[in-house]
Design a protein around this motif. Structure first.
Motif, PDB file in Angstrom:
ATOM      1  N   THR A 220      45.952 -22.797 -38.445  1.00  0.00           N
ATOM      2  CA  THR A 220      45.188 -21.606 -38.851  1.00  0.00           C
ATOM      3  C   THR A 220      45.819 -20.374 -38.220  1.00  0.00           C
ATOM      4  O   THR A 220      46.812 -20.485 -37.504  1.00  0.00           O
ATOM      5  CB  THR A 220      43.730 -21.700 -38.372  1.00  0.00           C
ATOM      6  OG1 THR A 220      43.734 -21.884 -36.950  1.00  0.00           O
ATOM      7  CG2 THR A 220      42.996 -22.860 -39.018  1.00  0.00           C
ATOM      8  N   LYS A 224      43.232 -15.894 -34.365  1.00  0.00           N
ATOM      9  CA  LYS A 224      41.776 -16.058 -34.470  1.00  0.00           C
ATOM     10  C   LYS A 224      41.376 -17.210 -33.557  1.00  0.00           C
ATOM     11  O   LYS A 224      41.517 -18.379 -33.899  1.00  0.00           O
ATOM     12  CB  LYS A 224      41.374 -16.321 -35.926  1.00  0.00           C
ATOM     13  CG  LYS A 224      39.867 -16.331 -36.147  1.00  0.00           C
ATOM     14  CD  LYS A 224      39.558 -16.188 -37.626  1.00  0.00           C
ATOM     15  CE  LYS A 224      38.141 -16.632 -37.983  1.00  0.00           C
ATOM     16  NZ  LYS A 224      37.075 -15.841 -37.371  1.00  0.00           N
ATOM     17  N   CYS A 236      46.939 -18.751 -42.920  1.00  0.00           N
ATOM     18  CA  CYS A 236      46.181 -19.961 -42.597  1.00  0.00           C
ATOM     19  C   CYS A 236      46.267 -21.007 -43.715  1.00  0.00           C
ATOM     20  O   CYS A 236      46.058 -20.704 -44.893  1.00  0.00           O
ATOM     21  CB  CYS A 236      44.725 -19.555 -42.383  1.00  0.00           C
ATOM     22  SG  CYS A 236      43.643 -20.970 -42.204  1.00  0.00           S
ATOM     23  N   CYS A 257      36.444 -14.346 -43.205  1.00  0.00           N
ATOM     24  CA  CYS A 257      37.497 -14.576 -42.203  1.00  0.00           C
ATOM     25  C   CYS A 257      37.973 -13.249 -41.636  1.00  0.00           C
ATOM     26  O   CYS A 257      38.053 -13.059 -40.422  1.00  0.00           O
ATOM     27  CB  CYS A 257      38.655 -15.335 -42.840  1.00  0.00           C
ATOM     28  SG  CYS A 257      40.078 -15.538 -41.769  1.00  0.00           S
ATOM     29  N   CYS A 264      36.561 -20.668 -37.448  1.00  0.00           N
ATOM     30  CA  CYS A 264      37.438 -21.674 -38.059  1.00  0.00           C
ATOM     31  C   CYS A 264      36.758 -23.043 -38.145  1.00  0.00           C
ATOM     32  O   CYS A 264      36.991 -23.783 -39.102  1.00  0.00           O
ATOM     33  CB  CYS A 264      38.743 -21.782 -37.282  1.00  0.00           C
ATOM     34  SG  CYS A 264      39.731 -20.293 -37.404  1.00  0.00           S
ATOM     35  N   CYS A 267      34.537 -22.972 -41.175  1.00  0.00           N
ATOM     36  CA  CYS A 267      35.375 -22.768 -42.363  1.00  0.00           C
ATOM     37  C   CYS A 267      36.101 -24.069 -42.726  1.00  0.00           C
ATOM     38  O   CYS A 267      36.187 -24.450 -43.895  1.00  0.00           O
ATOM     39  CB  CYS A 267      36.378 -21.657 -42.070  1.00  0.00           C
ATOM     40  SG  CYS A 267      37.397 -21.196 -43.463  1.00  0.00           S
TER      41      CYS A 267
HETATM   42 FE1  SF4 Z   1      41.606 -19.968 -41.644  1.00  0.00          FE
HETATM   43 FE2  SF4 Z   1      39.039 -20.091 -42.175  1.00  0.00          FE
HETATM   44 FE3  SF4 Z   1      39.896 -19.741 -39.654  1.00  0.00          FE
HETATM   45 FE4  SF4 Z   1      40.146 -17.797 -41.437  1.00  0.00          FE
HETATM   46  S1  SF4 Z   1      38.235 -18.664 -40.696  1.00  0.00           S
HETATM   47  S2  SF4 Z   1      41.723 -18.482 -39.998  1.00  0.00           S
HETATM   48  S3  SF4 Z   1      40.564 -18.930 -43.309  1.00  0.00           S
HETATM   49  S4  SF4 Z   1      40.197 -21.543 -40.934  1.00  0.00           S
END
Ligand code: SF4
Ligand code: TRP
Length: 326
Positions: A220, A224, A236, A257, A264, A267
């Motif tokens: 990813t 983040k 990602c 995101c 993450c 997600c």
């Molecule tokens: Fe990837 Fe989802 Fe994390 Fe964004 S929130 S970096 S799209 S895993």
């Protein structure tokens, strides 16, 4: 317009998402309106795996079951094993006579493979890989070949060999064109090309729990870290899965995101359950076929029968055009 189509896979492992989006999805559509031949290229597998034949039979049955589970349909397409149709070998020999060695030595796919697999001494049959592939294609008088980009040099060579043959012996083969798939490329969880040799596949019959584990470890956006950090979805892998498997919600995921309103962990959980749901019907069908090897074998037997009839016709023409002993 409808095509005569041949395409194939080497039986070197189970079908994964990369194969599905790189080829099978396309084949499934093509079988509706075209005369299709789908081949399990076991001779081709021997070019690199000649010393690993103990699982070859199982690999062939597994690929066939995967294809059927995904929806390749023996009522619509001819599904067969290459070595069941010995005519391929005869045409391979004949085409070998008219193929200049430099054409094969230049083959970029081969160079790449030698490097990837760390092969130091090239074998005669391996060098002839594209000639065998040309025989596969031309023996069905195919007009189109759906392939991935890595196979384009082989299709170019096939066209070249067809032209040489037609010039030497009279019009015999159509010049087949490559049909590239328009589906997005599915990366492995590590972000590299999904491939068995890189050990980063998600299989057609992957269990939901294993999909979850693999997606959990997926690459990813490294920036983040905490749940409410602002992310960059285009960096990602999970986001690229959302694009493919969750198109209705992809814009929302992007915003969440970017704004740091989703973490993450959540997600990924959402993503893996959507992927599991996509694969579920194929996994079920695959499980049923696992218990019915007899059916899979019947399909291959009938496919080979049709393929033999078809190739007998072409071989007769070829022998006659070449004025060979009959
Ligand atoms: Fe990837 Fe989802 Fe994390 Fe964004 S929130 S970096 S799209 S895993
Ligand atoms: N070379 C192809 C691959 O590695 C497999 C293959 C063998 C093939 N014969 C073919 C593909 C004929 C298309 C047409 O994927």
């Amino acid at each position: 317009m409808s095509y005569r189509i041949l395409s194939g896979f080497r039986p070197t492992g189970k079908i994964h998402l990369g194969n599905i989006f790189g080829a099978l999805q396309n084949w499934k559509k093509l079988q509706e309106h075209n005369q299709c031949f789908f081949e399990i290229a076991d001779y081709h597998a021997l070019t690199t795996n000649y010393d690993k034949t103990e699982n070859l039979k199982d690999d062939i049955l597994n690929i066939a079951a995967d294809w059927l589970a995904f929806g390749l349909d023996p009522k619509k397409a001819v599904i067969f094993v290459q070595s069941d149709v010995r005519n391929h070998v005869e045409l391979f020999t004949l085409l070998s006579m008219i193929t200049p060695l430099p054409l094969l030595e230049r083959n970029p796919t081969l160079k790449e493979q030698l490097k990837d697999l760390n092969i130091r001494t090239i074998h005669y049959g391996h060098l002839g890989y594209p000639v065998l592939q040309a025989a596969d294609i031309l023996i069905y008088r195919s007009t189109a070949v759906p392939v991935g980009e890595d196979q384009l040099p082989h299709i170019e060579l096939t066209r070249e060999i067809a032209r040489r043959f037609n010039n030497l012996y009279g019009e015999t083969f159509p010049e087949p064109k490559a049909l590239l798939t328009s589906f997005p490329r599915v990366p492995g969880p590590d972000g590299k090309r999904m491939s068995k040799s890189l050990n980063n596949t998600i299989l057609l019959n992957e269990k939901p729990g294993d999909i979850q584990k693999k997606v959990k470890q997926a690459f990813t956006d490294p920036q983040k870290i905490r749940k409410n950090d602002k992310g960059h979805p285009d960096k990602c892998v999970v986001f690229s899965y959302h694009k493919i498997f969750n198109p209705e919600n992809v814009e929302q995921k992007k915003t969440e995101c970017k704004e740091g309103t989703i973490g993450c962990v959540d997600c990924k959980a959402e993503c893996s359950s959507i992927m599991a749901a996509y694969l579920e019907p194929y996994r079920k069908k695959r499980e049923a076929l696992q218990k019915n090897e007899g059916f899979v074998r019947d399909v291959l037997r009938e496919g080979a029968q049709k393929a033999r009839e078809e190739t007998n016709k072409t071989m007769e023409q070829i022998r006659s055009h070449m004025k060979l002993w009959v």
